[in-house]
Design a protein around this motif. Structure first.
Motif, PDB file in Angstrom:
ATOM      1  N   ASN A   7       0.800  -1.203   0.000  1.00 33.17           N
ATOM      2  CA  ASN A   7       0.000   0.000   0.000  1.00 33.17           C
ATOM      3  C   ASN A   7       0.843   1.267   0.000  1.00 33.17           C
ATOM      4  O   ASN A   7       0.357   2.338  -0.333  1.00 33.17           O
ATOM      5  CB  ASN A   7      -0.944   0.009   1.214  1.00 33.17           C
ATOM      6  CG  ASN A   7      -2.044  -1.043   1.074  1.00 33.17           C
ATOM      7  OD1 ASN A   7      -2.368  -1.439  -0.032  1.00 33.17           O
ATOM      8  ND2 ASN A   7      -2.593  -1.494   2.197  1.00 33.17           N
ATOM      9  N   SER A   8       2.100   1.175   0.420  1.00 35.28           N
ATOM     10  CA  SER A   8       2.959   2.355   0.459  1.00 35.28           C
ATOM     11  C   SER A   8       3.661   2.588  -0.870  1.00 35.28           C
ATOM     12  O   SER A   8       4.311   3.618  -1.054  1.00 35.28           O
ATOM     13  CB  SER A   8       4.014   2.210   1.574  1.00 35.28           C
ATOM     14  OG  SER A   8       4.870   1.122   1.283  1.00 35.28           O
ATOM     15  N   GLY A   9       3.524   1.640  -1.792  1.00 35.89           N
ATOM     16  CA  GLY A   9       4.170   1.782  -3.086  1.00 35.89           C
ATOM     17  C   GLY A   9       3.438   2.757  -3.993  1.00 35.89           C
ATOM     18  O   GLY A   9       2.294   3.148  -3.748  1.00 35.89           O
ATOM     19  N   LYS A  10       4.109   3.147  -5.064  1.00 37.12           N
ATOM     20  CA  LYS A  10       3.513   4.076  -6.024  1.00 37.12           C
ATOM     21  C   LYS A  10       2.638   3.315  -7.022  1.00 37.12           C
ATOM     22  O   LYS A  10       2.735   2.092  -7.157  1.00 37.12           O
ATOM     23  CB  LYS A  10       4.609   4.828  -6.777  1.00 37.12           C
ATOM     24  CG  LYS A  10       5.507   5.667  -5.882  1.00 37.12           C
ATOM     25  CD  LYS A  10       6.647   6.273  -6.680  1.00 37.12           C
ATOM     26  CE  LYS A  10       7.585   7.068  -5.779  1.00 37.12           C
ATOM     27  NZ  LYS A  10       8.750   7.614  -6.530  1.00 37.12           N
ATOM     28  N   ILE A  11       1.803   4.055  -7.723  1.00 37.84           N
ATOM     29  CA  ILE A  11       0.993   3.502  -8.802  1.00 37.84           C
ATOM     30  C   ILE A  11       1.374   4.231 -10.092  1.00 37.84           C
ATOM     31  O   ILE A  11       1.294   5.460 -10.166  1.00 37.84           O
ATOM     32  CB  ILE A  11      -0.511   3.674  -8.539  1.00 37.84           C
ATOM     33  CG1 ILE A  11      -0.910   2.952  -7.254  1.00 37.84           C
ATOM     34  CG2 ILE A  11      -1.318   3.138  -9.726  1.00 37.84           C
ATOM     35  CD1 ILE A  11      -2.356   3.173  -6.860  1.00 37.84           C
ATOM     36  N   PHE A  12       1.800   3.474 -11.096  1.00 37.31           N
ATOM     37  CA  PHE A  12       2.191   4.055 -12.374  1.00 37.31           C
ATOM     38  C   PHE A  12       1.127   3.740 -13.426  1.00 37.31           C
ATOM     39  O   PHE A  12       0.803   2.574 -13.656  1.00 37.31           O
ATOM     40  CB  PHE A  12       3.551   3.515 -12.825  1.00 37.31           C
ATOM     41  CG  PHE A  12       4.694   3.992 -11.979  1.00 37.31           C
ATOM     42  CD1 PHE A  12       5.227   5.252 -12.175  1.00 37.31           C
ATOM     43  CD2 PHE A  12       5.234   3.174 -10.989  1.00 37.31           C
ATOM     44  CE1 PHE A  12       6.293   5.699 -11.404  1.00 37.31           C
ATOM     45  CE2 PHE A  12       6.297   3.613 -10.208  1.00 37.31           C
ATOM     46  CZ  PHE A  12       6.830   4.878 -10.416  1.00 37.31           C
ATOM     47  N   VAL A  13       0.605   4.780 -14.048  1.00 36.64           N
ATOM     48  CA  VAL A  13      -0.337   4.628 -15.160  1.00 36.64           C
ATOM     49  C   VAL A  13       0.452   4.830 -16.459  1.00 36.64           C
ATOM     50  O   VAL A  13       1.093   5.868 -16.640  1.00 36.64           O
ATOM     51  CB  VAL A  13      -1.481   5.654 -15.066  1.00 36.64           C
ATOM     52  CG1 VAL A  13      -2.465   5.462 -16.224  1.00 36.64           C
ATOM     53  CG2 VAL A  13      -2.203   5.533 -13.723  1.00 36.64           C
ATOM     54  N   LEU A  14       0.411   3.858 -17.353  1.00 37.31           N
ATOM     55  CA  LEU A  14       1.253   3.886 -18.540  1.00 37.31           C
ATOM     56  C   LEU A  14       0.484   4.307 -19.796  1.00 37.31           C
ATOM     57  O   LEU A  14      -0.600   3.794 -20.076  1.00 37.31           O
ATOM     58  CB  LEU A  14       1.887   2.512 -18.785  1.00 37.31           C
ATOM     59  CG  LEU A  14       2.690   1.898 -17.634  1.00 37.31           C
ATOM     60  CD1 LEU A  14       3.423   0.649 -18.126  1.00 37.31           C
ATOM     61  CD2 LEU A  14       3.675   2.898 -17.043  1.00 37.31           C
ATOM     62  N   ASP A  15       1.075   5.222 -20.540  1.00 39.96           N
ATOM     63  CA  ASP A  15       0.518   5.672 -21.811  1.00 39.96           C
ATOM     64  C   ASP A  15       0.928   4.698 -22.922  1.00 39.96           C
ATOM     65  O   ASP A  15       1.907   3.942 -22.791  1.00 39.96           O
ATOM     66  CB  ASP A  15       1.037   7.080 -22.117  1.00 39.96           C
ATOM     67  CG  ASP A  15       0.364   7.711 -23.325  1.00 39.96           C
ATOM     68  OD1 ASP A  15      -0.663   7.175 -23.784  1.00 39.96           O
ATOM     69  OD2 ASP A  15       0.856   8.748 -23.802  1.00 39.96           O
ATOM     70  N   THR A  16       0.225   4.755 -24.042  1.00 42.08           N
ATOM     71  CA  THR A  16       0.476   3.849 -25.160  1.00 42.08           C
ATOM     72  C   THR A  16       1.909   3.949 -25.671  1.00 42.08           C
ATOM     73  O   THR A  16       2.549   2.936 -25.975  1.00 42.08           O
ATOM     74  CB  THR A  16      -0.488   4.167 -26.320  1.00 42.08           C
ATOM     75  OG1 THR A  16      -1.809   4.297 -25.818  1.00 42.08           O
ATOM     76  CG2 THR A  16      -0.433   3.082 -27.382  1.00 42.08           C
ATOM     77  N   ASN A  17       2.434   5.180 -25.774  1.00 42.54           N
ATOM     78  CA  ASN A  17       3.762   5.350 -26.362  1.00 42.54           C
ATOM     79  C   ASN A  17       4.859   4.710 -25.534  1.00 42.54           C
ATOM     80  O   ASN A  17       5.920   4.391 -26.061  1.00 42.54           O
ATOM     81  CB  ASN A  17       4.064   6.831 -26.617  1.00 42.54           C
ATOM     82  CG  ASN A  17       3.796   7.702 -25.408  1.00 42.54           C
ATOM     83  OD1 ASN A  17       4.373   7.512 -24.343  1.00 42.54           O
ATOM     84  ND2 ASN A  17       2.899   8.662 -25.571  1.00 42.54           N
ATOM     85  N   VAL A  18       4.634   4.502 -24.244  1.00 39.40           N
ATOM     86  CA  VAL A  18       5.628   3.824 -23.405  1.00 39.40           C
ATOM     87  C   VAL A  18       5.719   2.352 -23.800  1.00 39.40           C
ATOM     88  O   VAL A  18       6.815   1.789 -23.924  1.00 39.40           O
ATOM     89  CB  VAL A  18       5.267   3.950 -21.913  1.00 39.40           C
ATOM     90  CG1 VAL A  18       6.247   3.162 -21.051  1.00 39.40           C
ATOM     91  CG2 VAL A  18       5.241   5.411 -21.492  1.00 39.40           C
ATOM     92  N   LEU A  19       4.574   1.735 -24.048  1.00 39.17           N
ATOM     93  CA  LEU A  19       4.539   0.320 -24.443  1.00 39.17           C
ATOM     94  C   LEU A  19       5.123   0.126 -25.839  1.00 39.17           C
ATOM     95  O   LEU A  19       5.762  -0.886 -26.113  1.00 39.17           O
ATOM     96  CB  LEU A  19       3.101  -0.204 -24.412  1.00 39.17           C
ATOM     97  CG  LEU A  19       2.275   0.135 -23.165  1.00 39.17           C
ATOM     98  CD1 LEU A  19       0.890  -0.483 -23.268  1.00 39.17           C
ATOM     99  CD2 LEU A  19       2.979  -0.323 -21.898  1.00 39.17           C
ATOM    100  N   LEU A  20       4.909   1.118 -26.710  1.00 36.42           N
ATOM    101  CA  LEU A  20       5.460   1.047 -28.066  1.00 36.42           C
ATOM    102  C   LEU A  20       6.951   1.343 -28.084  1.00 36.42           C
ATOM    103  O   LEU A  20       7.646   1.000 -29.034  1.00 36.42           O
ATOM    104  CB  LEU A  20       4.723   2.031 -28.982  1.00 36.42           C
ATOM    105  CG  LEU A  20       3.236   1.740 -29.222  1.00 36.42           C
ATOM    106  CD1 LEU A  20       2.601   2.852 -30.031  1.00 36.42           C
ATOM    107  CD2 LEU A  20       3.046   0.394 -29.913  1.00 36.42           C
ATOM    108  N   HIS A  21       7.433   1.988 -27.052  1.00 37.49           N
ATOM    109  CA  HIS A  21       8.862   2.288 -26.921  1.00 37.49           C
ATOM    110  C   HIS A  21       9.618   1.088 -26.376  1.00 37.49           C
ATOM    111  O   HIS A  21      10.737   0.798 -26.803  1.00 37.49           O
ATOM    112  CB  HIS A  21       9.037   3.490 -25.997  1.00 37.49           C
ATOM    113  CG  HIS A  21      10.452   3.904 -25.766  1.00 37.49           C
ATOM    114  ND1 HIS A  21      11.155   4.670 -26.671  1.00 37.49           N
ATOM    115  CD2 HIS A  21      11.313   3.651 -24.741  1.00 37.49           C
ATOM    116  CE1 HIS A  21      12.376   4.884 -26.215  1.00 37.49           C
ATOM    117  NE2 HIS A  21      12.500   4.268 -25.064  1.00 37.49           N
TER     118      HIS A  21
END
Length: 446
Positions: A7-21
């Motif tokens: 619960n103390s960790g961060k949450i990262f929301v990923l955009d499409t261009n990150v997956l394509l990179h």
């Protein structure tokens, strides 16, 4: 205890261009959780078909998602393995009023922002961060009070100290300079520079008043050797950096070379001339570059057949070949060699995408405009190298056409940074333009 840590960790929301990179990006966020907005999966569908590297990335990520998929992907999430967090897919959310005031259009980017705002509100006790390579989307996110960052796992940390491959030492020991002229080499143990100043295949200009010498650290013999000026297939080096470049390009012990520098410094011309000079040592010379369509328009928009479509993008490479051809008379054996090699397809100029899937053995492979490649693309190309193959990457890290790459994240800078000090790698940054005084002035001032 484990739940508290989660619960103390961060949450990262990923955009499409990150997956394509980087289709393996899911495993670069340590123990933090990752959320893929459902709209991102919709966008990936548009990229699955095609021969470009971006299409390959899309397909590989979809395969990775298929391997990870399960009923809890939309609820409790799925573990990404030991040392990693959990992966979630978040479905679409209504666009809140605070967004509609500034961003009224229902675009994929705005839907991603809406999902990120929802996640931030849902998990108030944790930090939510939107990861995107789109600068405009990062600005939009920040205007809504969201934290947004670039994907930096493969960025060069300090571009200002990027390995230049050439160092100049003033006031140098004249005895060593004289020994290099007399003997041709000096043992590494007698050289005063540190290992940091003199990594493997480092080039140096040693000066002492009126004396100077071009030198190179040979990691195989552990000695400093004098570099002599040599031509290659009619091309004469015009400055120290070009002399060093030809040395690296024609050194059989160096299997990987990167040449950086602004337009007009001779990077591609030198690489092609060196390849032709050594054509008997290789079965084939390949000269390729990534196709970067202007204004984000695909090649399908252009008129003509496939050769007519790609022709404008390949023309600079043919121009370099033309410069070499013009050095010789029509009846010369050198011109006959080039024409025969082209006829037998031993010399090929082609878009980089057409090389995918090939195993390259006994090939001299030149990749032009490499600053438009991602680090993963560069890795994919190099891992195709078979026995007897030499690879040369050329480009200008200050002139990037890809919308999601910059000076720190492009594959050419990444390659140069990570390979520094390896015995089979050499790098030269060319500084002086040699096209004309006008071209040099424009490059510096405009």
């Amino acid at each position: 205890m484990a739940a508290k840590k989660k619960n103390s960790g961060k949450i990262f929301v990923l955009d499409t261009n990150v997956l394509l990179h980087d289709h393996k990006c899911l495993y670069n966020f340590e123990e933090n959780d990752i959320i893929i907005p459902i709209v991102v999966l919709e966008e990936l569908d548009k990229f699955k078909k095609g021969n470009d590297q971006i299409n390959f990335q899309a397909r590989e990520f979809v395969r990775e998602m298929d391997r990870l998929s399960g009923e809890q992907l939309f609820t409790a999430g799925i573990s990404l393995g030991k040392g990693h967090g959990r992966l979630f897919i978040e479905t679409g959310k209504p666009i809140p009023e605070e967004m509609q005031e500034s961003f009224s259009e229902n675009t994929p980017d705005h839907r991603i922002l809406a999902i990120t705002l929802h996640v931030k509100e849902k998990y108030k006790e944790r930090q939510t961060i939107l990861i995107t390579k789109d600068i405009n989307l990062r600005m939009k996110a920040k205007s809504l009070g969201l934290v947004s960052e670039d994907y930096e796992s493969d960025k060069v940390k300090n571009i200002e100290i990027l390995h230049h491959g050439v160092e100049t030492f003033d006031g140098f020991d004249k005895n060593i300079i004289e020994a290099l002229y007399k003997e041709g080499q000096v043992p590494r143990s007698e050289f005063p520079m540190t290992d940091e100043q003199l990594p493997a295949n480092q080039y140096a200009i040693l000066k002492n008043e009126s004396q100077s010498v071009l030198a190179w650290f040979d990691p195989n013999s552990q000695s400093i050797r004098r570099v002599e000026k040599h031509s290659a297939f009619g091309i004469e080096p015009r400055n120290a950096e070009q002399t060093f470049s030809l040395h690296a390009l024609m050194n059989p012990d160096v299997k990987l070379v990167s040449l950086t520098g602004k337009a007009g410094t001779g990077k591609t011309l030198l690489a092609l001339a060196a390849a032709l000079q050594q054509h008997k040592q290789y079965n084939q010379i390949l000269l390729a570059r990534p196709i970067m369509p202007l204004a984000n328009r695909d090649l399908g928009f252009l008129p003509g057949d496939i050769n007519e479509k790609i022709g404008p993008y390949m023309q600079p490479l043919f121009d370099n070949l033309g410069v070499i051809k013009n050095r010789f008379q029509q009846s010369s054996k050198e011109l006959a060699i080039i024409e025969e090699m082209q006829k037998r397809e031993e010399l090929i100029i082609t878009p980089l995408a057409y090389i995918r899937g090939r195993s390259l053995s006994d090939v001299y492979f030149i990749i032009d405009e490499a600053q438009n490649l991602t680090p993963h693309e560069v890795k994919t190309i190099i891992t195709r190298a078979g026995e007897g193959t030499k690879m040369v990457f050329t480009g200008d890290i200050h002139q990037i056409d890809s919308p999601y790459l910059d000076m720190q994240s492009n594959g050419l800078a990444y390659l140069t940074d990570k390979m520094k000090g390896q015995d089979l790698f050499a790098h030269v940054n060319l500084v002086k333009g040699e096209r004309s005084f006008l071209a040099e002035l424009a490059s510096d001032l405009l």
